[in-house]
Enzyme design. Structure first.
Site, PDB file in Angstrom:
ATOM      1  N   LYS A 101       2.195  -3.207   5.891  1.00 44.26           N
ATOM      2  CA  LYS A 101       2.461  -2.889   4.480  1.00 44.26           C
ATOM      3  C   LYS A 101       3.930  -2.514   4.265  1.00 44.26           C
ATOM      4  CE  LYS A 101      -1.732  -3.725   3.095  1.00 44.26           C
ATOM      5  NZ  LYS A 101      -2.018  -4.949   2.351  1.00 44.26           N
ATOM      6  N   SER A 145       0.858  -1.195   0.000  1.00 40.28           N
ATOM      7  CA  SER A 145       0.000   0.000   0.000  1.00 40.28           C
ATOM      8  C   SER A 145       0.888   1.237   0.000  1.00 40.28           C
ATOM      9  CB  SER A 145      -0.873   0.009   1.256  1.00 40.28           C
ATOM     10  OG  SER A 145      -1.530   1.251   1.392  1.00 40.28           O
ATOM     11  N   TYR A 175      -1.774  -1.523  10.135  1.00 41.28           N
ATOM     12  CA  TYR A 175      -1.861  -1.641   8.668  1.00 41.28           C
ATOM     13  C   TYR A 175      -0.575  -1.109   8.030  1.00 41.28           C
ATOM     14  CZ  TYR A 175      -4.031  -1.099   4.027  1.00 41.28           C
ATOM     15  OH  TYR A 175      -4.334  -1.183   2.682  1.00 41.28           O
TER      16      TYR A 175
HETATM   17  N1  LIG Z   1      -8.757  -0.434  -1.490  1.00 41.39           N
HETATM   18  C1  LIG Z   1      -7.657   0.296  -1.399  1.00 41.39           C
HETATM   19  O1  LIG Z   1      -7.679   1.512  -1.619  1.00 41.39           O
HETATM   20  C2  LIG Z   1      -6.348  -0.345  -1.057  1.00 41.39           C
HETATM   21  C3  LIG Z   1      -5.209   0.465  -1.075  1.00 41.39           C
HETATM   22  C4  LIG Z   1      -3.978  -0.102  -0.774  1.00 41.39           C
HETATM   23  C5  LIG Z   1      -3.902  -1.451  -0.475  1.00 41.39           C
HETATM   24  N2  LIG Z   1      -5.027  -2.203  -0.430  1.00 41.39           N
HETATM   25  C6  LIG Z   1      -4.866  -3.608  -0.105  1.00 41.39           C
HETATM   26  O2  LIG Z   1      -5.468  -4.399  -1.099  1.00 41.39           O
HETATM   27  C7  LIG Z   1      -5.895  -5.638  -0.544  1.00 41.39           C
HETATM   28  C8  LIG Z   1      -7.343  -5.872  -0.941  1.00 41.39           C
HETATM   29  O3  LIG Z   1      -8.115  -4.791  -0.428  1.00 41.39           O
HETATM   30  P1  LIG Z   1      -9.591  -4.442  -0.950  1.00 41.39           P
HETATM   31  O4  LIG Z   1      -9.662  -2.974  -0.986  1.00 41.39           O
HETATM   32  O5  LIG Z   1      -9.896  -5.249  -2.145  1.00 41.39           O
HETATM   33  O6  LIG Z   1     -10.414  -4.932   0.332  1.00 41.39           O
HETATM   34  P2  LIG Z   1     -11.806  -5.691   0.451  1.00 41.39           P
HETATM   35  O7  LIG Z   1     -12.737  -5.296  -0.629  1.00 41.39           O
HETATM   36  O8  LIG Z   1     -12.209  -5.498   1.866  1.00 41.39           O
HETATM   37  O9  LIG Z   1     -11.401  -7.221   0.191  1.00 41.39           O
HETATM   38  C9  LIG Z   1     -10.603  -7.894   1.120  1.00 41.39           C
HETATM   39  C10 LIG Z   1     -10.426  -9.319   0.682  1.00 41.39           C
HETATM   40  O10 LIG Z   1      -9.604  -9.996   1.641  1.00 41.39           O
HETATM   41  C11 LIG Z   1     -10.297 -11.157   2.078  1.00 41.39           C
HETATM   42  N3  LIG Z   1      -9.921 -11.452   3.447  1.00 41.39           N
HETATM   43  C12 LIG Z   1     -10.005 -10.648   4.523  1.00 41.39           C
HETATM   44  N4  LIG Z   1      -9.533 -11.283   5.614  1.00 41.39           N
HETATM   45  C13 LIG Z   1      -9.151 -12.516   5.197  1.00 41.39           C
HETATM   46  C14 LIG Z   1      -8.582 -13.637   5.857  1.00 41.39           C
HETATM   47  N5  LIG Z   1      -8.304 -13.612   7.169  1.00 41.39           N
HETATM   48  N6  LIG Z   1      -8.299 -14.731   5.121  1.00 41.39           N
HETATM   49  C15 LIG Z   1      -8.566 -14.776   3.796  1.00 41.39           C
HETATM   50  N7  LIG Z   1      -9.102 -13.741   3.130  1.00 41.39           N
HETATM   51  C16 LIG Z   1      -9.392 -12.634   3.824  1.00 41.39           C
HETATM   52  C17 LIG Z   1     -11.775 -10.854   1.906  1.00 41.39           C
HETATM   53  O11 LIG Z   1     -12.494 -12.048   1.743  1.00 41.39           O
HETATM   54  P3  LIG Z   1     -13.630 -12.582   2.751  1.00 41.39           P
HETATM   55  O12 LIG Z   1     -14.071 -11.419   3.597  1.00 41.39           O
HETATM   56  O13 LIG Z   1     -14.685 -13.072   1.801  1.00 41.39           O
HETATM   57  O14 LIG Z   1     -12.963 -13.665   3.502  1.00 41.39           O
HETATM   58  C18 LIG Z   1     -11.746 -10.069   0.599  1.00 41.39           C
HETATM   59  O15 LIG Z   1     -11.700 -10.951  -0.492  1.00 41.39           O
HETATM   60  C19 LIG Z   1      -5.675  -5.525   0.967  1.00 41.39           C
HETATM   61  O16 LIG Z   1      -4.458  -6.138   1.311  1.00 41.39           O
HETATM   62  C20 LIG Z   1      -5.568  -4.036   1.179  1.00 41.39           C
HETATM   63  O17 LIG Z   1      -4.798  -3.707   2.295  1.00 41.39           O
HETATM   64  C21 LIG Z   1      -6.254  -1.693  -0.713  1.00 41.39           C
END
Ligand SMILES: NC(=O)c1ccc[n+]([C@@H]2O[C@H](COP(=O)([O-])OP(=O)(O)OC[C@H]3O[C@@H](n4cnc5c(N)ncnc54)[C@H](OP(=O)(O)O)[C@@H]3O)[C@@H](O)[C@H]2O)c1
Length: 254
Positions: A162, A145, A158
């Site tokens: 990261k 991130s 977090y």
């Molecule tokens: N969105 C952003 O702006 C952003 C920016 C920088 C980095 N990120 C990173 O990108 C990644 C995905 O984020 P997102 O925005 O797509 O979030 P999201 O929509 O909340 O999706 C999170 C995903 O992680 C899964 N998950 C959560 N806890 C888990 C666990 N203990 N075991 C297995 N799966 C798990 C969830 O699946 P279930 O709940 O179905 O298990 C879901 O598929 C994360 O690492 C986040 O930190 C996101």
């Protein structure tokens, strides 16, 4: 040109692929020809996502497990490699956030975020390497991130996780390079996903993102797909230990 980005014949595990950035990266990788194994905690949600991909003629399987259950991580990597006969790429993307002012943080919450966002990635990368080293080829991709590079208040665990992924991505990259394995960290900026619902719906934060980011908007999840395909494909063959920032220019903007 298309061969450069082709993933035909390859098998890739994407964690946290039930929705959001994981599903977007998995979809792009499947469109590039990979058989994608979608991970998350709920089999029914994963099966629905896999069914949508299969309906489009793409190849998808599921592996439901919690990435903070380290024994399950070990079992599932071995099972995927055995079932499909190979494991070319892992995109270690599952993650959660927890936002609190420092004095309201419980230590248990800090450890829970680290277990999911960092330690699970370590275990899965190690187990994937166990399969990739004998194959003398592999791709390990972390979702880091911009919060591992720059800072905002409240997201202490977090940001630690990261930044930890980015550091571990480099140590793994140097150790695994002799085995033909690349290790990279994609660092997204602000994407419109479920993780950020409270932020996208907050007019003040929405205005902050739009003014802070040179491209002037939130990113859509599909806009991360190209980065994953690039790093997983032959196009990224000489890229390792890299932090690929996909943030609309946010971190280079004074
Ligand atoms: N969105 C952003 O702006 C952003 C920016 C920088 C980095 N990120 C990173 O990108 C990644 C995905 O984020 P997102 O925005 O797509 O979030 P999201 O929509 O909340 O999706 C999170 C995903 O992680 C899964 N998950 C959560 N806890 C888990 C666990 N203990 N075991 C297995 N799966 C798990 C969830 O699946 P279930 O709940 O179905 O298990 C879901 O598929 C994360 O690492 C986040 O930190 C996101």
């Amino acid at each position: 040109m298309s061969d450069l980005f082709s993933l035909h014949g390859q098998v890739a595990l994407i964690t946290g692929a039930s929705r959001g950035l994981g599903l977007a990266m998995a979809t792009a990788m499947a469109e590039a020809g990979a058989l994608v194994v979608l991970n998350g905690r709920e089999p029914a949600t994963l099966e629905a996502a896999a069914k949508t991909l299969r309906a489009r003629g793409l190849k998808a399987d599921i592996a439901a497990f919690d990435v903070s259950d380290f024994a399950a991580c070990e079992r599932h990597i071995a099972a995927i490699a055995q079932k499909h006969g190979r494991l070319d790429c892992v995109v270690l993307n599952a993650g959660i956030n927890h936002r609190r002012p420092l004095l309201e943080w419980e230590t248990e919450d800090f450890l829970r975020v680290l277990n999911i966002n960092l330690t699970g990635c370590f275990v899965l990368a190690r187990e994937a390497a166990r399969v990739m080293i004998p194959a003398e080829r592999g791709r390990i991709i972390f979702t880091g991130s911009v919060m591992g590079i720059v800072a905002r208040p409240t997201v202490h665990a977090y940001a630690a996780a990261k930044a930890g992924l980015a550091g571990m991505g480099k140590t793994l990259a140097v150790e695994l390079a002799p085995h033909g394995i690349t290790v990279n960290t994609i660092c997204p900026g602000f994407f419109d996903t479920e993780m950020n619902t409270t932020l996208t719906q907050n007019p003040q934060f929405d205005a902050f993102v739009k003014s802070r980011c040179p491209l002037g908007r939130w990113a859509q999840p599909e806009e991360l797909g190209g980065a994953a395909v690039f790093l997983a494909s032959h196009a990224g063959s000489y890229v390792t230990g890299h932090m690929l920032v996909v943030d609309g220019g946010l971190t280079i903007n004074m």
